[in-house]
Design a protein around this motif. Structure first.
Motif, PDB file in Angstrom:
ATOM      1  N   ALA A  42       0.844  -1.207   0.000  1.00 50.27           N
ATOM      2  CA  ALA A  42       0.000   0.000   0.000  1.00 50.27           C
ATOM      3  C   ALA A  42       0.877   1.254   0.000  1.00 50.27           C
ATOM      4  N   ASP A  43       0.497   2.245  -0.784  1.00 49.78           N
ATOM      5  CA  ASP A  43       1.254   3.496  -0.860  1.00 49.78           C
ATOM      6  C   ASP A  43       1.267   4.209   0.486  1.00 49.78           C
ATOM      7  N   TRP A  44       2.428   4.742   0.842  1.00 47.38           N
ATOM      8  CA  TRP A  44       2.621   5.525   2.067  1.00 47.38           C
ATOM      9  C   TRP A  44       3.435   6.753   1.685  1.00 47.38           C
ATOM     10  N   SER A  45       3.033   7.918   2.174  1.00 49.57           N
ATOM     11  CA  SER A  45       3.750   9.157   1.877  1.00 49.57           C
ATOM     12  C   SER A  45       3.764  10.049   3.114  1.00 49.57           C
ATOM     13  N   ALA A  46       4.947  10.536   3.462  1.00 53.53           N
ATOM     14  CA  ALA A  46       5.085  11.407   4.632  1.00 53.53           C
ATOM     15  C   ALA A  46       4.577  12.803   4.301  1.00 53.53           C
ATOM     16  N   GLN A  47       3.734  13.315   5.175  1.00 59.08           N
ATOM     17  CA  GLN A  47       3.304  14.706   5.044  1.00 59.08           C
ATOM     18  C   GLN A  47       4.316  15.636   5.691  1.00 59.08           C
ATOM     19  N   THR A  48       4.943  15.158   6.761  1.00 59.58           N
ATOM     20  CA  THR A  48       6.005  15.936   7.401  1.00 59.58           C
ATOM     21  C   THR A  48       7.266  15.084   7.455  1.00 59.58           C
ATOM     22  N   ARG A  49       8.393  15.755   7.274  1.00 57.28           N
ATOM     23  CA  ARG A  49       9.687  15.089   7.278  1.00 57.28           C
ATOM     24  C   ARG A  49      10.654  15.945   8.081  1.00 57.28           C
ATOM     25  N   VAL A  50      11.399  15.296   8.962  1.00 65.15           N
ATOM     26  CA  VAL A  50      12.428  15.994   9.730  1.00 65.15           C
ATOM     27  C   VAL A  50      13.705  15.181   9.578  1.00 65.15           C
ATOM     28  N   THR A  51      14.758  15.829   9.130  1.00 65.54           N
ATOM     29  CA  THR A  51      16.041  15.161   8.926  1.00 65.54           C
ATOM     30  C   THR A  51      17.115  15.935   9.661  1.00 65.54           C
ATOM     31  N   SER A  55      26.599  13.535  14.905  1.00 63.85           N
ATOM     32  CA  SER A  55      27.557  12.479  15.248  1.00 63.85           C
ATOM     33  C   SER A  55      27.780  11.498  14.104  1.00 63.85           C
ATOM     34  N   ASN A  56      28.007  12.011  12.904  1.00 64.83           N
ATOM     35  CA  ASN A  56      28.314  11.185  11.729  1.00 64.83           C
ATOM     36  C   ASN A  56      27.177  10.248  11.317  1.00 64.83           C
ATOM     37  N   LYS A  57      25.938  10.693  11.495  1.00 60.19           N
ATOM     38  CA  LYS A  57      24.796   9.900  11.058  1.00 60.19           C
ATOM     39  C   LYS A  57      23.649  10.821  10.655  1.00 60.19           C
ATOM     40  N   PHE A  58      22.803  10.315   9.752  1.00 63.55           N
ATOM     41  CA  PHE A  58      21.575  11.003   9.371  1.00 63.55           C
ATOM     42  C   PHE A  58      20.405  10.329  10.084  1.00 63.55           C
ATOM     43  N   ILE A  59      19.501  11.136  10.608  1.00 66.02           N
ATOM     44  CA  ILE A  59      18.279  10.639  11.227  1.00 66.02           C
ATOM     45  C   ILE A  59      17.111  11.230  10.456  1.00 66.02           C
ATOM     46  N   ILE A  60      16.301  10.361   9.867  1.00 62.46           N
ATOM     47  CA  ILE A  60      15.165  10.779   9.050  1.00 62.46           C
ATOM     48  C   ILE A  60      13.889  10.321   9.736  1.00 62.46           C
ATOM     49  N   ASN A  61      12.940  11.234   9.903  1.00 57.45           N
ATOM     50  CA  ASN A  61      11.656  10.922  10.511  1.00 57.45           C
ATOM     51  C   ASN A  61      10.559  11.424   9.587  1.00 57.45           C
ATOM     52  N   GLY A  62       9.679  10.539   9.174  1.00 57.58           N
ATOM     53  CA  GLY A  62       8.546  10.924   8.344  1.00 57.58           C
ATOM     54  C   GLY A  62       7.250  10.486   8.995  1.00 57.58           C
ATOM     55  N   THR A  63       6.235  11.345   8.952  1.00 54.67           N
ATOM     56  CA  THR A  63       4.923  11.002   9.504  1.00 54.67           C
ATOM     57  C   THR A  63       3.834  11.368   8.508  1.00 54.67           C
ATOM     58  N   THR A  64       2.699  10.677   8.647  1.00 55.15           N
ATOM     59  CA  THR A  64       1.568  11.004   7.783  1.00 55.15           C
ATOM     60  C   THR A  64       0.824  12.220   8.285  1.00 55.15           C
ATOM     61  N   SER A  69      -0.610   8.685  14.075  1.00 53.42           N
ATOM     62  CA  SER A  69      -0.351   8.420  12.666  1.00 53.42           C
ATOM     63  C   SER A  69       0.776   7.431  12.422  1.00 53.42           C
ATOM     64  N   ASN A  70       0.951   7.107  11.166  1.00 54.82           N
ATOM     65  CA  ASN A  70       2.050   6.267  10.718  1.00 54.82           C
ATOM     66  C   ASN A  70       3.352   7.047  10.793  1.00 54.82           C
ATOM     67  N   VAL A  71       4.366   6.424  11.365  1.00 55.00           N
ATOM     68  CA  VAL A  71       5.668   7.069  11.518  1.00 55.00           C
ATOM     69  C   VAL A  71       6.739   6.126  10.999  1.00 55.00           C
ATOM     70  N   LEU A  72       7.646   6.652  10.195  1.00 54.76           N
ATOM     71  CA  LEU A  72       8.773   5.891   9.665  1.00 54.76           C
ATOM     72  C   LEU A  72      10.049   6.617  10.070  1.00 54.76           C
ATOM     73  N   ASN A  73      10.929   5.904  10.773  1.00 55.61           N
ATOM     74  CA  ASN A  73      12.217   6.461  11.203  1.00 55.61           C
ATOM     75  C   ASN A  73      13.342   5.665  10.587  1.00 55.61           C
ATOM     76  N   ILE A  74      14.347   6.357  10.067  1.00 55.91           N
ATOM     77  CA  ILE A  74      15.542   5.708   9.535  1.00 55.91           C
ATOM     78  C   ILE A  74      16.757   6.437  10.095  1.00 55.91           C
ATOM     79  N   THR A  75      17.677   5.688  10.682  1.00 58.57           N
ATOM     80  CA  THR A  75      18.946   6.239  11.139  1.00 58.57           C
ATOM     81  C   THR A  75      20.048   5.586  10.319  1.00 58.57           C
TER      82      THR A  75
END
Length: 153
Positions: A42-51, A55-64, A69-75
């Protein structure tokens, strides 16, 4: 006369602070940015994104964007282009479809994240991701066809 000069000076200072604040907001509001994927097809798309980059890493947070709501976090444990795998741990990812329910947290068990663009001048990243994730009851979520484009950090 003296009071009017002070008032003009205060107005100029206030406008200069407002302009600085506006330019910061312009960096946060990025109309070309996107984060999307498929969750179990099923299609999922973040309405808000915070990146963020720290400390030498990217932290990405997306929510609907809705309550519970649905939350997707990637470090991503790195800040250069390339493919990152989670065994050994080069990235971590979680997905939840209800932030109010403890059994809805799914953690990546295998997959990849690829940073295809890291623009250190404009502070933007782009890439792709896909992973399998399980919750505490060992139920599975397939996160596929994931992309993030021009995320500001």
């Amino acid at each position: 006369m003296k009071n009017s000069k002070i008032l003009i000076l205060i107005t100029i200072i206030a406008f200069s602070f407002a302009c600085k604040k506006d330019s910061k907001i312009a960096n946060i509001i990025n109309p070309t940015a996107s984060m999307k994927c498929k969750v179990n097809g099923a299609d999922w798309s973040a309405q808000t994104r915070v990146t963020t980059m720290q400390s030498n890493k990217f932290i990405i947070n997306g929510t609907t964007g809705t309550s519970g709501s649905n939350v997707l976090n990637i470090t991503i444990f790195g800040t250069t282009t390339g493919t990152y795998i989670n065994v050994p741990t080069q990235f971590l990812a979680t997905y939840t479809n209800d932030t109010n329910a403890s059994d809805s947290l799914f953690t990546a068990t295998e997959g990849t994240v690829t940073l295809s663009k890291v623009d250190t001048v404009n502070k933007r990243i782009s890439g792709t991701f896909s992973f399998n994730a399980k919750n505490a009851q060992l139920l599975n979520k397939q996160i596929t066809a994931g992309t993030f484009t021009d995320l500001a950090y």
